[in-house]
Design a protein around this motif. Sequence first.
Motif, PDB file in Angstrom:
ATOM      1  N   ILE A 152       0.830  -1.209   0.000  1.00  9.17           N
ATOM      2  CA  ILE A 152       0.000   0.000   0.000  1.00  9.17           C
ATOM      3  C   ILE A 152       0.869   1.266   0.000  1.00  9.17           C
ATOM      4  O   ILE A 152       0.691   2.137  -0.852  1.00  9.17           O
ATOM      5  CB  ILE A 152      -1.014  -0.052   1.160  1.00  9.17           C
ATOM      6  N   PRO A 153       1.857   1.393   0.916  1.00  9.62           N
ATOM      7  CA  PRO A 153       2.722   2.573   0.778  1.00  9.62           C
ATOM      8  C   PRO A 153       3.583   2.548  -0.488  1.00  9.62           C
ATOM      9  O   PRO A 153       3.980   3.602  -0.980  1.00  9.62           O
ATOM     10  CB  PRO A 153       3.588   2.552   2.041  1.00  9.62           C
ATOM     11  N   VAL A 154       3.856   1.355  -1.030  1.00 13.79           N
ATOM     12  CA  VAL A 154       4.591   1.285  -2.301  1.00 13.79           C
ATOM     13  C   VAL A 154       3.799   2.010  -3.379  1.00 13.79           C
ATOM     14  O   VAL A 154       4.353   2.820  -4.135  1.00 13.79           O
ATOM     15  CB  VAL A 154       4.858  -0.181  -2.716  1.00 13.79           C
ATOM     16  N   GLY A 155       2.506   1.741  -3.466  1.00 17.48           N
ATOM     17  CA  GLY A 155       1.673   2.400  -4.472  1.00 17.48           C
ATOM     18  C   GLY A 155       1.636   3.902  -4.285  1.00 17.48           C
ATOM     19  O   GLY A 155       1.746   4.667  -5.252  1.00 17.48           O
ATOM     20  N   CYS A 156       1.511   4.350  -3.033  1.00 19.74           N
ATOM     21  CA  CYS A 156       1.466   5.788  -2.767  1.00 19.74           C
ATOM     22  C   CYS A 156       2.801   6.452  -3.082  1.00 19.74           C
ATOM     23  O   CYS A 156       2.835   7.517  -3.714  1.00 19.74           O
ATOM     24  CB  CYS A 156       1.072   6.039  -1.316  1.00 19.74           C
ATOM     25  N   LEU A 157       3.912   5.840  -2.666  1.00 23.52           N
ATOM     26  CA  LEU A 157       5.223   6.424  -2.942  1.00 23.52           C
ATOM     27  C   LEU A 157       5.539   6.426  -4.434  1.00 23.52           C
ATOM     28  O   LEU A 157       6.118   7.381  -4.959  1.00 23.52           O
ATOM     29  CB  LEU A 157       6.317   5.672  -2.184  1.00 23.52           C
ATOM     30  N   PHE A 158       5.154   5.360  -5.122  1.00 26.11           N
ATOM     31  CA  PHE A 158       5.387   5.283  -6.562  1.00 26.11           C
ATOM     32  C   PHE A 158       4.624   6.391  -7.286  1.00 26.11           C
ATOM     33  O   PHE A 158       5.192   7.108  -8.124  1.00 26.11           O
ATOM     34  CB  PHE A 158       4.974   3.915  -7.093  1.00 26.11           C
TER      35      PHE A 158
END
Length: 182
Positions: free
Chosen positions: A67-73
């Motif tokens: 989930i934070p991967v998607g936001c950071l990406f």
Amino acid sequence: MSRRLDGRTGFALVLICCGAGLATLELAPTPLRGAAWQFGWALSFGLGAALLVGAALANRRRGWLWIPVGCLFSLGLVSGAVASMRLVHVWAYAWPLVVPAGLGLGLYLHGLTGRRLGEQSWGLGLAKVGLLLFLVLAAFFEGVMHWSQHNQGLASNAILAAIVLLLGFWLLVRRWVPARER
């Protein structure tokens, strides 16, 4: 002592990589430093996303890391686009690409790695809502308020044309693809 990757270890690795990157930029020659600082935020977010991808792949029980991967990406992509086009005012309405769309991307990836169809469809739905909200806000701020003309010249016409084109393609694809396949 456990050697698995946990949240504190991952955060420590992120800090070490960011500190090393900042030190490298500080020691870099001046021409390289200007370009690196221009895209520094985008690179930082991309590095953070890459580290979290590694952590999520290393420990399958921590699937929530997607989930934070998607936001950071998505934050890195928006930062890079804003830096390359020098349209800083776009941040006023680009946040739906980060929070709902990036969150949806993270949920989709979490569902994809765990083969959870419910999370995949929920993530795609959130991503669509974020994209649609971005298009509506961009149409308002660029088409009605003409923010780009006040700040950058003729960029608002190009942004508005891109929004109309994307909306037209989206409606066309929705018309051609049967509901069962969407």
